[in-house]
Design a protein around this motif. Structure first.
Motif, PDB file in Angstrom:
ATOM      1  N   ARG A 151       0.858  -1.168   0.000  1.00  0.00           N
ATOM      2  CA  ARG A 151       0.000   0.000   0.000  1.00  0.00           C
ATOM      3  C   ARG A 151       0.904   1.231   0.000  1.00  0.00           C
ATOM      4  N   LEU A 152       0.640   2.164  -0.901  1.00  0.00           N
ATOM      5  CA  LEU A 152       1.407   3.412  -0.935  1.00  0.00           C
ATOM      6  C   LEU A 152       0.412   4.560  -0.999  1.00  0.00           C
ATOM      7  N   GLY A 153       0.303   5.352   0.075  1.00  0.00           N
ATOM      8  CA  GLY A 153      -0.700   6.414   0.109  1.00  0.00           C
ATOM      9  C   GLY A 153      -2.058   5.793  -0.180  1.00  0.00           C
ATOM     10  N   GLY A 154      -2.717   6.289  -1.250  1.00  0.00           N
ATOM     11  CA  GLY A 154      -4.041   5.769  -1.586  1.00  0.00           C
ATOM     12  C   GLY A 154      -4.039   4.662  -2.613  1.00  0.00           C
ATOM     13  N   ARG A 155      -2.881   4.199  -3.033  1.00  0.00           N
ATOM     14  CA  ARG A 155      -2.899   3.195  -4.100  1.00  0.00           C
ATOM     15  C   ARG A 155      -2.287   1.872  -3.660  1.00  0.00           C
ATOM     16  N   THR A 156      -2.666   0.848  -4.390  1.00  0.00           N
ATOM     17  CA  THR A 156      -2.155  -0.490  -4.120  1.00  0.00           C
ATOM     18  C   THR A 156      -1.267  -0.897  -5.288  1.00  0.00           C
ATOM     19  N   LEU A 157      -0.101  -1.398  -4.965  1.00  0.00           N
ATOM     20  CA  LEU A 157       0.835  -1.868  -5.994  1.00  0.00           C
ATOM     21  C   LEU A 157       1.003  -3.364  -5.831  1.00  0.00           C
ATOM     22  N   GLU A 158       0.904  -4.087  -6.952  1.00  0.00           N
ATOM     23  CA  GLU A 158       1.072  -5.547  -6.918  1.00  0.00           C
ATOM     24  C   GLU A 158       2.450  -5.891  -7.485  1.00  0.00           C
ATOM     25  N   LEU A 159       3.158  -6.737  -6.784  1.00  0.00           N
ATOM     26  CA  LEU A 159       4.513  -7.104  -7.199  1.00  0.00           C
ATOM     27  C   LEU A 159       4.468  -8.524  -7.742  1.00  0.00           C
ATOM     28  N   ILE A 160       4.770  -8.652  -9.026  1.00  0.00           N
ATOM     29  CA  ILE A 160       4.713  -9.987  -9.648  1.00  0.00           C
ATOM     30  C   ILE A 160       6.115 -10.431 -10.054  1.00  0.00           C
ATOM     31  N   HIS A 161       6.412 -11.664  -9.782  1.00  0.00           N
ATOM     32  CA  HIS A 161       7.731 -12.189 -10.146  1.00  0.00           C
ATOM     33  C   HIS A 161       7.812 -12.346 -11.667  1.00  0.00           C
ATOM     34  N   THR A 162       8.879 -11.797 -12.234  1.00  0.00           N
ATOM     35  CA  THR A 162       9.042 -11.803 -13.698  1.00  0.00           C
ATOM     36  C   THR A 162      10.448 -12.273 -14.070  1.00  0.00           C
ATOM     37  N   PRO A 163      10.735 -13.571 -13.939  1.00  0.00           N
ATOM     38  CA  PRO A 163      12.065 -14.068 -14.293  1.00  0.00           C
ATOM     39  C   PRO A 163      12.300 -14.001 -15.807  1.00  0.00           C
ATOM     40  N   GLY A 164      13.547 -14.154 -16.201  1.00  0.00           N
ATOM     41  CA  GLY A 164      13.891 -14.173 -17.628  1.00  0.00           C
ATOM     42  C   GLY A 164      15.084 -13.266 -17.909  1.00  0.00           C
ATOM     43  N   HIS A 165      15.016 -12.019 -17.419  1.00  0.00           N
ATOM     44  CA  HIS A 165      16.196 -11.130 -17.451  1.00  0.00           C
ATOM     45  C   HIS A 165      17.097 -11.520 -16.274  1.00  0.00           C
ATOM     46  N   ALA A 166      16.475 -11.697 -15.114  1.00  0.00           N
ATOM     47  CA  ALA A 166      17.155 -12.223 -13.918  1.00  0.00           C
ATOM     48  C   ALA A 166      16.146 -13.083 -13.168  1.00  0.00           C
ATOM     49  N   GLN A 167      16.643 -14.099 -12.501  1.00  0.00           N
ATOM     50  CA  GLN A 167      15.755 -14.998 -11.739  1.00  0.00           C
ATOM     51  C   GLN A 167      15.003 -14.263 -10.642  1.00  0.00           C
ATOM     52  N   HIS A 168      15.643 -13.261 -10.070  1.00  0.00           N
ATOM     53  CA  HIS A 168      15.098 -12.605  -8.880  1.00  0.00           C
ATOM     54  C   HIS A 168      14.435 -11.265  -9.236  1.00  0.00           C
ATOM     55  N   HIS A 169      13.831 -11.207 -10.384  1.00  0.00           N
ATOM     56  CA  HIS A 169      13.248  -9.957 -10.873  1.00  0.00           C
ATOM     57  C   HIS A 169      11.752  -9.913 -10.548  1.00  0.00           C
ATOM     58  N   TYR A 170      11.271  -8.760 -10.098  1.00  0.00           N
ATOM     59  CA  TYR A 170       9.821  -8.562 -10.052  1.00  0.00           C
ATOM     60  C   TYR A 170       9.454  -7.278 -10.779  1.00  0.00           C
ATOM     61  N   ALA A 171       8.185  -7.167 -11.146  1.00  0.00           N
ATOM     62  CA  ALA A 171       7.659  -5.946 -11.750  1.00  0.00           C
ATOM     63  C   ALA A 171       6.596  -5.377 -10.814  1.00  0.00           C
ATOM     64  N   VAL A 172       6.410  -4.061 -10.895  1.00  0.00           N
ATOM     65  CA  VAL A 172       5.470  -3.359 -10.019  1.00  0.00           C
ATOM     66  C   VAL A 172       4.247  -2.989 -10.845  1.00  0.00           C
ATOM     67  N   VAL A 173       3.120  -3.604 -10.525  1.00  0.00           N
ATOM     68  CA  VAL A 173       1.896  -3.365 -11.293  1.00  0.00           C
ATOM     69  C   VAL A 173       1.029  -2.349 -10.556  1.00  0.00           C
ATOM     70  N   ASP A 174       0.752  -1.238 -11.230  1.00  0.00           N
ATOM     71  CA  ASP A 174      -0.152  -0.205 -10.725  1.00  0.00           C
ATOM     72  C   ASP A 174      -1.416  -0.320 -11.575  1.00  0.00           C
ATOM     73  N   GLU A 175      -2.252  -1.296 -11.204  1.00  0.00           N
ATOM     74  CA  GLU A 175      -3.347  -1.689 -12.093  1.00  0.00           C
ATOM     75  C   GLU A 175      -4.369  -0.568 -12.252  1.00  0.00           C
TER      76      GLU A 175
END
Ligand SMILES: [Zn+2]
Length: 325
Positions: A151-175
């Motif tokens: 939770r950041l202020g009034g918004r929710t950010l979803e963190l999804i694991h996105t391997p391929g560039h690096a195994q330990h990579h995630y992306a931040v989804v601001d849907e």
């Protein structure tokens, strides 16, 4: 000195999102992002130690108190993204560093990260690019599983694991704002290669964990959110997402093929680099790029080198043998 803010170059985007030029290597190469919502803020990726004064300058210019920064969302621990995190954390008393379970240990104890990065860059260049990496105290690190939300202020950010560039990579989804902060999983798009057709994009296949199948699957997963904007570290916002995703996936497949074809050759690095350059020049021409071949090569020179190293590491890891096509 980390505590003397420098005047940053800022790019203001919609929905409280600002890109800060991290001044890594050269202007226009790497962008850290600030998300500002209801008085609270987060960084998505931070650049290297040398970027920290610009990030502090950006907070000052945006009127965001250092105490208002809740998170450093570090998509992965490659040092152009996270190298400055330890130094920046010291300036932000309330921030937590949010990391993939496989990335977190390397921010708490950077010894392996330093060794791995020195293997890619050499010791002298490493020190010039990254300086001294400061550890982050374990109690200030928040480890996130796939699909976890913050939770950041009034918004929710979803963190999804996105391997391929690096195994330990995630992306931040601001849907809610149809936006994804993609780290390096949605490639690299320098504004210098924009044309009337829009953005040009290339994948980043750097050492040591590039994996083409995982990479393509991660791009497809991000597309399922139907994003309108992707925020890349190299270099910030792109739209026209389905077209760029197609370009990326085709290139990932083609670069893997180029690497396999060259696998058995004694001069495979030279061949891979040459074939990658030929591919990119052809794509840039198709894209209506008016720069000369030499200018295009100069814009992509660093990526040609690192991508070649990453493809060779991939060949070594997977035991790929030479093929004929
Ligand atoms: Zn990376």
């Amino acid at each position: 000195m980390a505590d003397v803010p420098l005047r940053p170059t800022l790019y203001r985007h919609p929905h409280g999102i600002t890109a800060v030029d991290a001044e890594y290597l050269y202007p226009g190469h790497a962008a850290a992002h600030i998300i500002h919502d209801a008085g609270r803020a987060a960084f998505v990726d931070v650049g290297a130690n040398s970027s920290v004064p610009y990030l502090l300058g950006a907070l000052a210019e945006l009127g965001i108190a250092r105490e208002a920064v809740d998170y450093l969302l570090l998509t992965h621990v490659h040092l152009d993204h996270a190298g400055g995190a330890g130094a920046l954390m010291r300036e932000l008393p309330n921030a937590r560093a949010v990391l993939h379970p496989r990335g977190a240990p390397h921010m708490i104890d950077p010894a392996k990260l330093i060794a791995g990065s020195q293997a890619v860059y050499g010791e002298v260049r490493f020190r010039r690019l990254y300086g001294e990496l400061l550890p982050i105290a374990a109690e200030r690190v928040q480890v996130v599983g796939d699909g976890e939300r913050v939770r950041l202020g009034g918004r929710t950010l979803e963190l999804i694991h996105t391997p391929g560039h690096a195994q330990h990579h995630y992306a931040v989804v601001d849907e809610a704002h149809a936006s994804i902060f993609t780290g390096d999983t949605f490639g690299i798009s320098y504004r210098a290669l924009d044309t009337e057709q829009g953005a040009f994009i290339t994948p980043s296949t750097v050492p040591t964990q590039f994996d083409p199948e995982q990479h393509i699957a991660s791009i497809d997963r991000m597309l399922q959110f139907r994003p309108e904007s992707m925020y890349l570290m190299h270099f910030s916002r792109v739209t026209d997402v389905p077209r760029l995703a197609g370009m990326l996936k085709e290139q990932i497949t083609e670069l893997a093929r180029i690497a396999r074809v060259a696998a058995g050759a004694p001069d495979r690095a030279t061949r891979i680099r040459a074939d990658m350059l030929a591919l990119w020049l052809a794509l840039a021409r198709r894209h209506g790029c008016r720069l000369s071949d030499a200018e295009i090569e100069r814009a992509l020179a660093g990526d040609l080198t690192l991508n070649t190293q990453g493809l060779i590491a991939w060949l070594g890891r997977t035991g790929q043998k030479a093929v004929n096509s």
